[in-house]
Design a protein around this motif. Structure first.
Motif, mmCIF file in Angstrom:
data_model
loop_
_atom_site.group_PDB
_atom_site.id
_atom_site.type_symbol
_atom_site.label_atom_id
_atom_site.label_comp_id
_atom_site.label_asym_id
_atom_site.label_seq_id
_atom_site.Cartn_x
_atom_site.Cartn_y
_atom_site.Cartn_z
ATOM 1 N N THR A 168 2.443 1.756 7.487
ATOM 2 C CA THR A 168 2.757 3.409 7.854
ATOM 3 C C THR A 168 2.060 3.595 9.064
ATOM 4 O O THR A 168 1.560 2.935 9.757
ATOM 5 C CB THR A 168 2.063 4.088 6.726
ATOM 6 N N ASP A 169 2.256 4.923 9.626
ATOM 7 C CA ASP A 169 1.865 5.450 10.916
ATOM 8 C C ASP A 169 0.437 6.151 10.521
ATOM 9 O O ASP A 169 0.210 6.169 9.342
ATOM 10 C CB ASP A 169 2.829 6.504 11.311
ATOM 11 N N TYR A 170 -0.048 6.117 11.670
ATOM 12 C CA TYR A 170 -1.534 6.439 11.659
ATOM 13 C C TYR A 170 -1.642 8.195 10.906
ATOM 14 O O TYR A 170 -2.660 8.483 10.152
ATOM 15 C CB TYR A 170 -2.115 6.676 13.132
ATOM 16 N N VAL A 172 -7.990 10.006 4.203
ATOM 17 C CA VAL A 172 -8.769 11.156 4.195
ATOM 18 C C VAL A 172 -8.678 12.399 3.538
ATOM 19 O O VAL A 172 -9.691 12.966 3.017
ATOM 20 C CB VAL A 172 -9.079 11.338 5.874
ATOM 21 N N GLU A 173 -7.531 12.682 3.740
ATOM 22 C CA GLU A 173 -7.236 14.111 2.988
ATOM 23 C C GLU A 173 -6.695 13.982 1.430
ATOM 24 O O GLU A 173 -6.919 14.878 0.731
ATOM 25 C CB GLU A 173 -6.115 14.962 3.888
ATOM 26 N N GLN A 174 -6.596 12.532 1.072
ATOM 27 C CA GLN A 174 -6.410 12.444 -0.430
ATOM 28 C C GLN A 174 -5.040 13.188 -0.643
ATOM 29 O O GLN A 174 -5.062 13.754 -1.910
ATOM 30 C CB GLN A 174 -7.441 12.658 -1.053
ATOM 31 N N ASP A 175 -3.955 13.493 0.135
ATOM 32 C CA ASP A 175 -2.931 14.040 -0.009
ATOM 33 C C ASP A 175 -1.954 13.270 -0.566
ATOM 34 O O ASP A 175 -1.247 12.840 0.102
ATOM 35 C CB ASP A 175 -2.502 14.791 1.217
ATOM 36 N N GLN A 176 -1.570 13.123 -1.913
ATOM 37 C CA GLN A 176 -0.898 12.210 -2.555
ATOM 38 C C GLN A 176 0.597 12.986 -2.375
ATOM 39 O O GLN A 176 1.619 12.114 -2.316
ATOM 40 C CB GLN A 176 -1.131 12.378 -4.087
ATOM 41 N N ALA A 177 0.741 14.280 -2.204
ATOM 42 C CA ALA A 177 2.236 14.661 -2.021
ATOM 43 C C ALA A 177 2.517 14.391 -0.732
ATOM 44 O O ALA A 177 3.930 14.119 -0.651
ATOM 45 C CB ALA A 177 2.024 16.265 -2.129
ATOM 46 N N ALA A 178 2.033 14.260 0.398
ATOM 47 C CA ALA A 178 2.376 13.953 1.698
ATOM 48 C C ALA A 178 2.568 12.380 1.475
ATOM 49 O O ALA A 178 3.493 11.944 2.281
ATOM 50 C CB ALA A 178 1.198 14.136 2.662
ATOM 51 N N GLY A 179 1.946 11.648 0.821
ATOM 52 C CA GLY A 179 2.384 10.129 0.663
ATOM 53 C C GLY A 179 3.711 10.105 0.072
ATOM 54 O O GLY A 179 4.209 9.235 0.603
ATOM 55 N N MET A 180 4.009 10.866 -1.070
ATOM 56 C CA MET A 180 5.376 10.692 -1.598
ATOM 57 C C MET A 180 6.529 11.150 -0.877
ATOM 58 O O MET A 180 7.495 10.455 -0.365
ATOM 59 C CB MET A 180 5.299 11.604 -2.929
ATOM 60 N N GLN A 181 5.998 12.277 0.162
ATOM 61 C CA GLN A 181 7.221 12.641 1.123
ATOM 62 C C GLN A 181 7.273 11.556 2.291
ATOM 63 O O GLN A 181 8.512 11.437 2.819
ATOM 64 C CB GLN A 181 6.477 14.082 1.840
ATOM 65 N N ALA A 182 6.144 11.164 2.587
ATOM 66 C CA ALA A 182 6.147 9.966 3.526
ATOM 67 C C ALA A 182 7.130 8.759 3.368
ATOM 68 O O ALA A 182 7.899 8.172 3.850
ATOM 69 C CB ALA A 182 5.059 9.602 4.186
ATOM 70 N N GLY A 200 10.828 7.300 4.340
ATOM 71 C CA GLY A 200 10.802 5.970 5.136
ATOM 72 C C GLY A 200 9.693 5.814 6.143
ATOM 73 O O GLY A 200 9.437 4.643 6.646
ATOM 74 N N LYS A 201 8.728 6.760 6.105
ATOM 75 C CA LYS A 201 7.462 6.428 6.837
ATOM 76 C C LYS A 201 6.555 5.488 6.382
ATOM 77 O O LYS A 201 5.380 5.075 6.758
ATOM 78 C CB LYS A 201 6.707 7.815 7.003
ATOM 79 N N ILE A 202 6.550 4.959 5.000
ATOM 80 C CA ILE A 202 5.833 4.169 4.353
ATOM 81 C C ILE A 202 6.731 2.887 3.972
ATOM 82 O O ILE A 202 7.607 3.231 3.282
ATOM 83 C CB ILE A 202 5.094 4.737 2.987
ATOM 84 N N LYS A 203 6.288 1.751 4.473
ATOM 85 C CA LYS A 203 7.137 0.790 3.928
ATOM 86 C C LYS A 203 6.555 -0.213 3.166
ATOM 87 O O LYS A 203 5.203 -0.434 3.508
ATOM 88 C CB LYS A 203 7.715 -0.145 5.306
ATOM 89 N N VAL A 204 6.945 -0.702 2.004
ATOM 90 C CA VAL A 204 6.105 -1.569 1.242
ATOM 91 C C VAL A 204 6.936 -3.044 1.151
ATOM 92 O O VAL A 204 8.101 -3.159 0.688
ATOM 93 C CB VAL A 204 5.941 -1.173 -0.253
ATOM 94 N N GLN A 205 6.146 -3.906 1.387
ATOM 95 C CA GLN A 205 6.440 -5.517 1.162
ATOM 96 C C GLN A 205 5.617 -6.177 0.070
ATOM 97 O O GLN A 205 4.467 -6.109 0.117
ATOM 98 C CB GLN A 205 6.523 -6.278 2.501
#
Length: 138
Positions: free
Chosen positions: A78-80, A88-98, A102-107
């Motif tokens: 993912t990006d910085y 840092v912010e513990q923002d799980q909603a932002a994680g789901m949106q990302a 496609g801003k979070i890629k999982v292998q």
């Protein structure tokens, strides 16, 4: 003292905070060995545009450091800015949106990543650790 997120000084300070509460922290119930590739890193952090970190909960504690694990269960890229929101912010909603954007890629083992969301402690000690880490982050 503030440190740039993911810099060696930040990683050391965050480790010290986790160690300070180690005897009080709730154990993580799921073993997750995750490599993280953080892209679009500002030059001020360490001069590289990519940082590799890892998180390992196989001991029951959250161990996070620079570098990478051999035989990791999964690798998350993912990006910085997104990593900052998550760690840092513990923002799980932002994680789901990302993730949806496609801003979070999982292998690797996607089930381990999903298990991580429910197995990480959310008690008062975990909140205290998160707040202290946020407070040392520039």
């Amino acid at each position: 003292m503030s440190h740039e997120f993911l810099s060696p000084a930040w990683m050391e300070a965050a480790r010290e905070i986790r160690e300070k509460y180690a005897d009080q922290a709730t154990k993580v119930t799921t073993s997750i060995r995750m490599n993280q590739v953080i892209t679009e890193v500002p030059e001020t952090v360490n001069g590289d545009q990519v940082i590799k970190t890892f998180m390992d909960t196989s001991s029951g504690a959250v161990v996070m450091d620079l570098g990478e694990l051999e035989a990791a269960d999964l690798t998350v890229t993912t990006d910085y800015a997104t990593a900052y929101k998550l760690f840092v912010e513990q923002d799980q909603a932002a994680g789901m949106q990302a993730f949806m954007a496609g801003k979070i890629k999982v292998q690797g083992d996607m089930m381990k990543m999903m298990a991580m969301q429910t197995s990480m402690p959310q008690d008062e000690i975990a909140k205290t650790i998160a707040k202290e880490i946020k407070d040392i982050t520039a």
